[in-house]
Design a protein around this motif. Structure first.
Motif, mmCIF file in Angstrom:
data_model
loop_
_atom_site.group_PDB
_atom_site.id
_atom_site.type_symbol
_atom_site.label_atom_id
_atom_site.label_comp_id
_atom_site.label_asym_id
_atom_site.label_seq_id
_atom_site.Cartn_x
_atom_site.Cartn_y
_atom_site.Cartn_z
ATOM 1 N N TYR A 70 0.846 -1.199 0.000
ATOM 2 C CA TYR A 70 0.000 0.000 0.000
ATOM 3 C C TYR A 70 0.882 1.250 0.000
ATOM 4 C CZ TYR A 70 -3.912 3.075 1.125
ATOM 5 O OH TYR A 70 -4.861 4.070 1.082
ATOM 6 N N HIS A 74 0.771 4.044 -2.813
ATOM 7 C CA HIS A 74 0.139 5.344 -2.502
ATOM 8 C C HIS A 74 1.077 6.358 -1.877
ATOM 9 C CE1 HIS A 74 -3.911 3.757 -3.297
ATOM 10 N NE2 HIS A 74 -3.481 2.648 -2.743
ATOM 11 N N HIS A 80 -6.184 4.274 7.566
ATOM 12 C CA HIS A 80 -7.516 3.843 7.991
ATOM 13 C C HIS A 80 -8.004 4.641 9.183
ATOM 14 C CE1 HIS A 80 -5.135 1.022 10.653
ATOM 15 N NE2 HIS A 80 -6.106 1.249 11.501
ATOM 16 N N PRO A 121 -12.620 -1.567 2.208
ATOM 17 C CA PRO A 121 -12.914 -0.259 1.597
ATOM 18 C C PRO A 121 -14.047 -0.328 0.571
ATOM 19 C CG PRO A 121 -10.538 -0.617 1.656
ATOM 20 C CD PRO A 121 -11.176 -1.892 2.137
ATOM 21 N N GLY A 126 -14.727 3.418 -0.149
ATOM 22 C CA GLY A 126 -13.326 3.752 -0.408
ATOM 23 C C GLY A 126 -12.456 3.880 0.822
ATOM 24 N N VAL A 127 -13.061 3.797 2.002
ATOM 25 C CA VAL A 127 -12.284 4.014 3.229
ATOM 26 C C VAL A 127 -12.119 2.694 3.992
ATOM 27 C CG1 VAL A 127 -12.240 5.223 5.447
ATOM 28 C CG2 VAL A 127 -13.107 6.385 3.401
ATOM 29 N N ILE B 12 -13.595 12.857 4.490
ATOM 30 C CA ILE B 12 -13.629 11.750 3.525
ATOM 31 C C ILE B 12 -14.244 12.268 2.241
ATOM 32 C CG2 ILE B 12 -14.663 9.488 3.044
ATOM 33 C CD1 ILE B 12 -14.726 9.030 6.111
ATOM 34 N N HIS B 74 -7.704 9.712 -7.022
ATOM 35 C CA HIS B 74 -7.549 8.738 -5.932
ATOM 36 C C HIS B 74 -8.796 7.913 -5.653
ATOM 37 C CE1 HIS B 74 -3.641 10.406 -4.689
ATOM 38 N NE2 HIS B 74 -4.159 11.581 -4.993
ATOM 39 N N SER B 77 -11.941 8.359 -0.734
ATOM 40 C CA SER B 77 -10.864 8.016 0.207
ATOM 41 C C SER B 77 -10.786 9.042 1.324
ATOM 42 C CB SER B 77 -9.524 7.989 -0.540
ATOM 43 O OG SER B 77 -9.366 9.185 -1.292
ATOM 44 N N HIS B 79 -9.373 12.027 3.103
ATOM 45 C CA HIS B 79 -8.792 13.191 2.441
ATOM 46 C C HIS B 79 -7.901 14.026 3.352
ATOM 47 C CE1 HIS B 79 -8.897 17.348 0.710
ATOM 48 N NE2 HIS B 79 -8.550 16.660 -0.350
#
Lengths: 136, 136
Positions: A70, A74, A80, A121, A126-127, B12, B74, B77, B79
């Motif tokens: 990851y 990224h 998280h 996610p 997405g989270v 987010i 992205h 996600s 932010h």
């Protein structure tokens, strides 16, 4: 009734733990409580309390773990959010009933007795969301 | 002494505000307080308190804002993280003395009287950090 009590921690993936600690601790003035080696998670982590929550800095310690991959993809970034919940079993049951994609379908137990599970996610817009139930 | 008091909010970025709200509010049981249109920021935001912090869901409302471009690159996600500080001017001075890269060198004022400034992710090990000083 399902209940989220607070943000337990926000996890940040870092490339250099000492440099990131210097920023959070020396520059921003957030106190470091401790650094922990988690060989089974291929990571070294540092905890810095902020109010009722913590900032968790995570440095992958091997090259091929999920965390390391990851980070390679990224770069250093927010990783998280972990929510303390009242009843993790009930929360997971509710998520399963609603077909929310989970990484852990039943809770695992961490080093401090906390029971935890991750929502994928894909199931949380997405989270990466971690759920925590702390021991009484 | 510089002081970070608590995590004010975790922001987010979302593609579909209604779907993300449904997850956070209906599925996780986190109560929504309000949704606000912020045309000057090209975004619509929703606030959901969790303990002493809030989850802020941000939906870009135009195609070419910084937020919209971040979302396009992205995906939905985490932010940014916003920290409430005691003295934002003092904090920014300290950051400047240490040559930390800032987006806002002096505080701006938000709709609720909060004074805020962003630290550039390059200055904060990959993480977009917002600082808040709330009105007394």
């Amino acid at each position: 009734m399902l209940k989220v009590k607070r943000i337990d921690h926000i996890a940040i993936l870092v490339e250099d733990l000492d440099e990131a600690l210097s920023f959070w601790s020396d520059t921003l003035g957030v106190e470091l409580t401790f650094v922990e080696d988690l060989p089974e998670e291929h990571a070294k982590v540092a905890f810095l309390p902020v109010g009722e929550s913590e900032v968790e800095l995570i440095k992958p310690t091997t090259e091929d773990s999920g965390l390391a991959k990851y980070l390679a993809k990224h770069g250093p970034s927010l990783h998280h959010i972990c929510l303390e919940v009242e009843d993790i079993e009930g929360m997971l049951e509710g998520l399963k009933e609603q077909s929310v994609q989970l990484i852990n379908k039943t809770p695992l137990t961490g080093s401090r007795g906390e029971r935890y599970a991750f929502i994928h996610p894909k199931g949380a817009h997405g989270v990466l969301v971690e759920l925590y139930e702390l021991p009484e």
